[in-house]
Design a protein around this motif. Structure first.
Motif, PDB file in Angstrom:
ATOM      1  N   TYR A 104      73.290  98.537 -26.666  1.00  0.00           N
ATOM      2  CA  TYR A 104      72.916  99.684 -26.585  1.00  0.00           C
ATOM      3  C   TYR A 104      71.785 100.394 -27.678  1.00  0.00           C
ATOM      4  O   TYR A 104      71.768 101.351 -27.523  1.00  0.00           O
ATOM      5  CB  TYR A 104      74.639 100.178 -27.793  1.00  0.00           C
ATOM      6  N   VAL A 105      71.403  99.595 -28.644  1.00  0.00           N
ATOM      7  CA  VAL A 105      70.653 100.480 -29.427  1.00  0.00           C
ATOM      8  C   VAL A 105      69.639  99.797 -28.772  1.00  0.00           C
ATOM      9  O   VAL A 105      68.499 101.268 -29.509  1.00  0.00           O
ATOM     10  CB  VAL A 105      70.330  99.791 -31.151  1.00  0.00           C
ATOM     11  N   VAL A 106      68.760  99.706 -28.409  1.00  0.00           N
ATOM     12  CA  VAL A 106      67.700  99.360 -27.654  1.00  0.00           C
ATOM     13  C   VAL A 106      67.296 100.447 -26.374  1.00  0.00           C
ATOM     14  O   VAL A 106      66.536 101.597 -26.237  1.00  0.00           O
ATOM     15  CB  VAL A 106      67.602  98.765 -26.565  1.00  0.00           C
ATOM     16  N   THR A 107      68.759 100.732 -25.843  1.00  0.00           N
ATOM     17  CA  THR A 107      68.888 102.212 -24.947  1.00  0.00           C
ATOM     18  C   THR A 107      68.657 103.056 -26.134  1.00  0.00           C
ATOM     19  O   THR A 107      68.226 104.037 -25.077  1.00  0.00           O
ATOM     20  CB  THR A 107      70.807 101.575 -24.295  1.00  0.00           C
ATOM     21  N   ALA A 108      69.455 103.510 -26.364  1.00  0.00           N
ATOM     22  CA  ALA A 108      69.485 104.527 -27.362  1.00  0.00           C
ATOM     23  C   ALA A 108      67.715 104.965 -28.617  1.00  0.00           C
ATOM     24  O   ALA A 108      67.265 105.827 -27.783  1.00  0.00           O
ATOM     25  CB  ALA A 108      70.129 104.534 -28.715  1.00  0.00           C
ATOM     26  N   ASN A 109      67.217 103.725 -28.615  1.00  0.00           N
ATOM     27  CA  ASN A 109      66.010 103.243 -29.031  1.00  0.00           C
ATOM     28  C   ASN A 109      64.642 104.354 -27.626  1.00  0.00           C
ATOM     29  O   ASN A 109      64.274 105.324 -28.221  1.00  0.00           O
ATOM     30  CB  ASN A 109      65.164 102.457 -29.516  1.00  0.00           C
ATOM     31  N   VAL A 110      64.502 103.982 -26.485  1.00  0.00           N
ATOM     32  CA  VAL A 110      63.912 104.046 -25.967  1.00  0.00           C
ATOM     33  C   VAL A 110      64.258 105.613 -24.953  1.00  0.00           C
ATOM     34  O   VAL A 110      63.819 106.119 -24.633  1.00  0.00           O
ATOM     35  CB  VAL A 110      64.592 102.837 -24.198  1.00  0.00           C
ATOM     36  N   LEU A 111      66.131 106.176 -25.403  1.00  0.00           N
ATOM     37  CA  LEU A 111      65.618 107.019 -24.175  1.00  0.00           C
ATOM     38  C   LEU A 111      65.607 108.053 -25.736  1.00  0.00           C
ATOM     39  O   LEU A 111      64.617 108.891 -25.068  1.00  0.00           O
ATOM     40  CB  LEU A 111      67.874 107.553 -24.972  1.00  0.00           C
ATOM     41  N   ARG A 112      65.187 108.266 -26.573  1.00  0.00           N
ATOM     42  CA  ARG A 112      64.303 108.862 -27.905  1.00  0.00           C
ATOM     43  C   ARG A 112      62.675 109.042 -27.423  1.00  0.00           C
ATOM     44  O   ARG A 112      62.465 109.776 -27.416  1.00  0.00           O
ATOM     45  CB  ARG A 112      64.751 108.323 -28.953  1.00  0.00           C
ATOM     46  N   THR A 113      62.324 107.493 -27.470  1.00  0.00           N
ATOM     47  CA  THR A 113      60.747 107.243 -26.421  1.00  0.00           C
ATOM     48  C   THR A 113      60.789 108.892 -25.628  1.00  0.00           C
ATOM     49  O   THR A 113      60.016 109.175 -25.867  1.00  0.00           O
ATOM     50  CB  THR A 113      60.870 106.427 -26.755  1.00  0.00           C
ATOM     51  N   SER A 175      68.712 109.782 -16.426  1.00  0.00           N
ATOM     52  CA  SER A 175      69.488 110.199 -17.544  1.00  0.00           C
ATOM     53  C   SER A 175      67.830 110.958 -18.516  1.00  0.00           C
ATOM     54  O   SER A 175      68.269 112.192 -18.919  1.00  0.00           O
ATOM     55  CB  SER A 175      69.336 109.520 -18.963  1.00  0.00           C
ATOM     56  N   THR A 176      66.832 110.444 -18.741  1.00  0.00           N
ATOM     57  CA  THR A 176      66.223 111.599 -18.982  1.00  0.00           C
ATOM     58  C   THR A 176      64.785 112.853 -18.406  1.00  0.00           C
ATOM     59  O   THR A 176      64.923 113.476 -18.852  1.00  0.00           O
ATOM     60  CB  THR A 176      64.762 110.379 -19.945  1.00  0.00           C
ATOM     61  N   ARG A 177      65.585 112.292 -16.982  1.00  0.00           N
ATOM     62  CA  ARG A 177      64.458 113.454 -16.159  1.00  0.00           C
ATOM     63  C   ARG A 177      65.616 114.872 -16.070  1.00  0.00           C
ATOM     64  O   ARG A 177      65.351 115.730 -16.033  1.00  0.00           O
ATOM     65  CB  ARG A 177      64.885 112.969 -15.186  1.00  0.00           C
ATOM     66  N   GLU A 178      67.325 114.466 -16.418  1.00  0.00           N
ATOM     67  CA  GLU A 178      68.253 115.452 -15.862  1.00  0.00           C
ATOM     68  C   GLU A 178      68.585 116.309 -17.695  1.00  0.00           C
ATOM     69  O   GLU A 178      69.423 117.214 -17.491  1.00  0.00           O
ATOM     70  CB  GLU A 178      69.406 114.833 -15.636  1.00  0.00           C
ATOM     71  N   THR A 179      68.532 115.066 -18.261  1.00  0.00           N
ATOM     72  CA  THR A 179      69.209 115.496 -19.380  1.00  0.00           C
ATOM     73  C   THR A 179      67.854 116.473 -21.232  1.00  0.00           C
ATOM     74  O   THR A 179      67.356 115.981 -20.645  1.00  0.00           O
ATOM     75  CB  THR A 179      68.917 114.211 -21.007  1.00  0.00           C
ATOM     76  N   SER A 180      68.902 117.632 -21.082  1.00  0.00           N
ATOM     77  CA  SER A 180      68.424 118.067 -22.192  1.00  0.00           C
ATOM     78  C   SER A 180      67.375 117.897 -23.180  1.00  0.00           C
ATOM     79  O   SER A 180      67.953 116.943 -24.134  1.00  0.00           O
ATOM     80  CB  SER A 180      68.837 119.526 -21.834  1.00  0.00           C
ATOM     81  N   ASP A 181      66.243 118.187 -23.338  1.00  0.00           N
ATOM     82  CA  ASP A 181      66.200 117.507 -25.574  1.00  0.00           C
ATOM     83  C   ASP A 181      67.060 117.652 -26.254  1.00  0.00           C
ATOM     84  O   ASP A 181      67.107 117.220 -27.506  1.00  0.00           O
ATOM     85  CB  ASP A 181      65.144 119.110 -25.510  1.00  0.00           C
ATOM     86  N   ALA A 189      73.549 106.878 -24.500  1.00  0.00           N
ATOM     87  CA  ALA A 189      73.610 105.718 -24.244  1.00  0.00           C
ATOM     88  C   ALA A 189      74.692 104.864 -23.938  1.00  0.00           C
ATOM     89  O   ALA A 189      74.487 103.683 -23.338  1.00  0.00           O
ATOM     90  CB  ALA A 189      72.682 104.816 -25.918  1.00  0.00           C
ATOM     91  N   SER A 190      75.479 105.078 -24.874  1.00  0.00           N
ATOM     92  CA  SER A 190      76.809 105.031 -24.593  1.00  0.00           C
ATOM     93  C   SER A 190      77.147 104.947 -22.784  1.00  0.00           C
ATOM     94  O   SER A 190      77.839 104.118 -22.310  1.00  0.00           O
ATOM     95  CB  SER A 190      77.672 105.491 -25.034  1.00  0.00           C
ATOM     96  N   LYS A 191      77.467 106.025 -22.215  1.00  0.00           N
ATOM     97  CA  LYS A 191      77.076 106.432 -20.939  1.00  0.00           C
ATOM     98  C   LYS A 191      76.326 104.852 -19.553  1.00  0.00           C
ATOM     99  O   LYS A 191      76.961 104.743 -19.031  1.00  0.00           O
ATOM    100  CB  LYS A 191      76.960 107.793 -20.488  1.00  0.00           C
TER     101      LYS A 191
END
Length: 207
Positions: A104-113, A175-181, A189-191
């Protein structure tokens, strides 16, 4: 003589502090330029060095002193983003944190980046470069984390680890392509983790 030695020691310490301050200032300027480049190029991939300098609030000459060409700036931006990517994975301590928590933490961190450095993270990475090495290291860490998940019973033991990694990467990329800022990385990340571990089907859909 002793006084002269002490004076010399003080002078050396002052020089050391001054050099550290100069390095810190140079690093701040570099980050300002790269952050401005990311923002400008994400909106206009053909933007000029002059536009980047203006967005960074520095003189054009300041940018050119650090980057001889626009390509050099973009390469540096790509490497910088890759380093943030690797650091975001490292920050989750994926080799020691309980596997499900680390995932979970890796996913959230990577998403932020990826949300913050979208232009740089979307560029192709030539083989043999520092950037490529950083991405390879992250891939190996992801595989190790997935193996830990299998050992802990979080993932099925018969799952093809590399296939799971490719699916996971695809979920993050989409997720990063379609997700808003304004999206919350923790929620996304949970999804992603829920979809990866539980899928979207029902027992009736099992083969």
């Amino acid at each position: 003589m002793k006084l002269a030695w002490r004076d010399s020691g003080y002078a050396q310490e002052e020089v050391k502090v001054a050099r550290q301050a100069m390095r810190a200032d140079a690093e701040r300027t570099m980050r300002t330029i790269l952050e401005a480049a990311e923002g400008v190029l994400s909106r206009n991939p053909s933007a000029s060095m002059e536009q980047i300098a203006e967005a960074a609030g520095v003189a054009r000459s300041t940018v050119h002193r650090r980057f001889a060409t626009r390509d050099a700036l973009v390469d540096a931006l790509t490497e910088w983003a890759a380093q943030q990517f690797a650091d975001s994975v490292e920050a989750a301590n994926p080799d020691s944190t309980p596997p499900i928590v680390a995932l979970y933490v890796v996913t959230a961190n990577v998403l932020r980046t990826k949300m913050g450095w979208g232009f740089a993270m979307s560029r192709g990475v030539p083989a043999g470069t520092t950037t490529a090495k950083l991405h390879e290291d992250v891939t190996h860490r992801c595989i190790r984390l997935f193996e830990r998940c299998k050992e802990a019973g979080v993932m099925r033991a018969d799952v093809d680890t590399d296939w799971a990694r490719r699916v996971y990467y695809s979920l993050i990329e989409e997720s990063t392509r379609e997700t808003s800022d304004r999206a919350n990385p923790e929620e996304v990340a949970s999804k992603i983790v829920d979809t990866l571990l539980r899928g979207v089907g029902t027992p009736r859909g099992s083969i």
